[in-house]
Motif scaffolding. Structure first.
Motif, PDB file in Angstrom:
ATOM      1  N   GLY A 145      56.281  82.622  58.168  1.00 43.21           N
ATOM      2  CA  GLY A 145      56.768  83.357  57.016  1.00 43.21           C
ATOM      3  C   GLY A 145      57.989  82.765  56.348  1.00 43.21           C
ATOM      4  O   GLY A 145      58.631  83.429  55.520  1.00 43.21           O
ATOM      5  N   SER A 147      58.210  80.680  54.079  1.00 36.05           N
ATOM      6  CA  SER A 147      58.050  80.546  52.628  1.00 36.05           C
ATOM      7  C   SER A 147      58.134  81.899  51.920  1.00 36.05           C
ATOM      8  O   SER A 147      58.141  81.968  50.688  1.00 36.05           O
ATOM      9  CB  SER A 147      56.710  79.879  52.296  1.00 36.05           C
ATOM     10  OG  SER A 147      55.630  80.634  52.809  1.00 36.05           O
ATOM     11  N   CYS A 148      58.168  82.971  52.687  1.00 37.69           N
ATOM     12  CA  CYS A 148      58.310  84.311  52.126  1.00 37.69           C
ATOM     13  C   CYS A 148      59.793  84.645  51.935  1.00 37.69           C
ATOM     14  O   CYS A 148      60.667  84.006  52.514  1.00 37.69           O
ATOM     15  CB  CYS A 148      57.674  85.355  53.045  1.00 37.69           C
ATOM     16  SG  CYS A 148      55.898  85.155  53.301  1.00 37.69           S
ATOM     17  N   ASN A 164      55.668  86.956  46.838  1.00 34.32           N
ATOM     18  CA  ASN A 164      56.091  86.381  48.108  1.00 34.32           C
ATOM     19  C   ASN A 164      57.232  87.180  48.749  1.00 34.32           C
ATOM     20  O   ASN A 164      57.883  86.698  49.676  1.00 34.32           O
ATOM     21  CB  ASN A 164      56.529  84.929  47.921  1.00 34.32           C
ATOM     22  CG  ASN A 164      57.856  84.803  47.189  1.00 34.32           C
ATOM     23  OD1 ASN A 164      58.160  85.605  46.294  1.00 34.32           O
ATOM     24  ND2 ASN A 164      58.650  83.812  47.561  1.00 34.32           N
ATOM     25  N   CYS A 187      57.559  89.060  58.220  1.00 29.62           N
ATOM     26  CA  CYS A 187      57.027  88.944  56.858  1.00 29.62           C
ATOM     27  C   CYS A 187      56.203  87.658  56.789  1.00 29.62           C
ATOM     28  O   CYS A 187      56.759  86.552  56.821  1.00 29.62           O
ATOM     29  CB  CYS A 187      58.184  88.923  55.850  1.00 29.62           C
ATOM     30  SG  CYS A 187      57.662  88.741  54.127  1.00 29.62           S
ATOM     31  N   GLN A 189      52.976  85.215  55.216  1.00 34.44           N
ATOM     32  CA  GLN A 189      52.199  84.896  54.019  1.00 34.44           C
ATOM     33  C   GLN A 189      50.718  85.121  54.289  1.00 34.44           C
ATOM     34  O   GLN A 189      50.159  84.609  55.259  1.00 34.44           O
ATOM     35  CB  GLN A 189      52.440  83.458  53.580  1.00 34.44           C
ATOM     36  CG  GLN A 189      51.867  83.132  52.213  1.00 34.44           C
ATOM     37  CD  GLN A 189      52.286  81.764  51.734  1.00 34.44           C
ATOM     38  OE1 GLN A 189      52.143  80.777  52.449  1.00 34.44           O
ATOM     39  NE2 GLN A 189      52.800  81.690  50.514  1.00 34.44           N
ATOM     40  N   GLN A 190      50.077  85.901  53.405  1.00 39.64           N
ATOM     41  CA  GLN A 190      48.664  86.218  53.528  1.00 39.64           C
ATOM     42  C   GLN A 190      47.868  85.398  52.503  1.00 39.64           C
ATOM     43  O   GLN A 190      48.354  84.389  51.995  1.00 39.64           O
ATOM     44  CB  GLN A 190      48.460  87.718  53.317  1.00 39.64           C
ATOM     45  CG  GLN A 190      49.364  88.608  54.161  1.00 39.64           C
ATOM     46  CD  GLN A 190      49.055  88.545  55.654  1.00 39.64           C
ATOM     47  OE1 GLN A 190      47.978  88.095  56.061  1.00 39.64           O
ATOM     48  NE2 GLN A 190      49.992  88.993  56.478  1.00 39.64           N
ATOM     49  N   GLY A 193      48.846  83.589  48.637  1.00 35.18           N
ATOM     50  CA  GLY A 193      50.292  83.487  48.534  1.00 35.18           C
ATOM     51  C   GLY A 193      51.057  84.780  48.648  1.00 35.18           C
ATOM     52  O   GLY A 193      52.300  84.793  48.546  1.00 35.18           O
ATOM     53  N   TYR A 194      50.363  85.899  48.863  1.00 38.90           N
ATOM     54  CA  TYR A 194      51.044  87.174  48.996  1.00 38.90           C
ATOM     55  C   TYR A 194      51.674  87.301  50.391  1.00 38.90           C
ATOM     56  O   TYR A 194      51.081  86.875  51.386  1.00 38.90           O
ATOM     57  CB  TYR A 194      50.079  88.339  48.763  1.00 38.90           C
ATOM     58  CG  TYR A 194      49.748  88.560  47.315  1.00 38.90           C
ATOM     59  CD1 TYR A 194      50.510  89.403  46.518  1.00 38.90           C
ATOM     60  CD2 TYR A 194      48.656  87.907  46.730  1.00 38.90           C
ATOM     61  CE1 TYR A 194      50.206  89.602  45.184  1.00 38.90           C
ATOM     62  CE2 TYR A 194      48.341  88.094  45.393  1.00 38.90           C
ATOM     63  CZ  TYR A 194      49.133  88.943  44.625  1.00 38.90           C
ATOM     64  OH  TYR A 194      48.834  89.131  43.303  1.00 38.90           O
ATOM     65  N   CYS A 195      52.855  87.882  50.440  1.00 38.92           N
ATOM     66  CA  CYS A 195      53.550  88.107  51.715  1.00 38.92           C
ATOM     67  C   CYS A 195      53.582  89.598  52.012  1.00 38.92           C
ATOM     68  O   CYS A 195      53.758  90.420  51.095  1.00 38.92           O
ATOM     69  CB  CYS A 195      54.973  87.555  51.671  1.00 38.92           C
ATOM     70  SG  CYS A 195      55.069  85.751  51.532  1.00 38.92           S
TER      71      CYS A 195
END
Length: 214
Positions: A145, A147-148, A164, A187, A189-190, A193-195
């Motif tokens: 996570g 990058s979130c 994010n 947290c 990243q899914q 790109g959604y976190c």
């Protein structure tokens, strides 16, 4: 004459107390989620502190702690093995104190000229006080996570403003990095790109997780 002396002693005590208060208030750190602490650190290790030595450099001196490294989670590209941790000898300048030969600690910090430095604004905690989810996060989940962005919510209303972001609401209850989200969620990243917050532990796999404790 005696009353004058007592008055002077009282004034001296007040001034000394004020000076001490200023020193202890000298270090101020904004609370951060353990994942942020992990992602923003250059080095993350689990270690037992086995010795210390005061080095007379700078206005407050530097405390050098000798550690027995148990495991490195981050920083392989910075140092091969950590033997010493450096911090300010004064808490007023954000120096951290470790107990000797008592506990294993999670220690985070930065590397400068091959030396590992840490302080009160870093995330340093006794390993046994960490939750199971925090240990799992340190072992691999937090890295997923980095990058979130964990967005602190200090006052209502508050919202995420990009895909994010994860909204960190522990601040609303004044628990900060010891709150429920901090102790039990990462947290991550899914898809696309959604976190979002991820706990990743249920009662069914609790035994398995304990068996593979990092």
């Amino acid at each position: 004459m005696q009353s004058v002396v007592q008055h002077l002693i009282s004034l001296l005590f007040v001034f000394s107390s004020l000076h001490l208060h200023q020193l202890t208030e000298g270090c101020s750190c904004a609370p951060s989620h353990p994942q942020d602490a992990f992602c923003n650190s250059e080095i993350v290790i689990r270690a037992k502190v086995v010795g210390k030595k005061l080095l007379r450099d700078g206005p407050f001196g530097t405390m050098r702690y000798t550690v027995k490294q148990m495991k490195m989670y981050k920083g392989f590209d910075k140092v091969q093995h950590v033997q010493h941790i450096y911090t300010s000898a004064s808490e007023s300048s954000c120096g951290v104190k470790f107990d000797i030969n008592k506990y294993q600690y999670l220690i985070t910090g930065r590397v400068y000229n091959g030396k590992v430095y840490t302080g009160l604004c870093n995330f340093n905690e006794q390993w046994d006080r960490l939750s199971l989810a925090q240990k799992k996060g340190i072992n691999h989940r937090y890295q997923l996570g980095c990058s979130c962005r964990i967005k602190p919510c200090r006052y209502l209303p508050c919202f995420v403003t990009s895909k994010n972001e994860c909204l960190w609401t522990d601040m609303l209850s004044h628990f900060g990095n010891s709150g429920y989200q901090s102790r039990h969620y990462a947290c991550i990243q899914q898809k696309e790109g959604y976190c979002s917050w991820y706990r990743g532990m249920t009662s069914r796999d609790k035994t398995t997780i304990n068996a593979t404790d990092p």
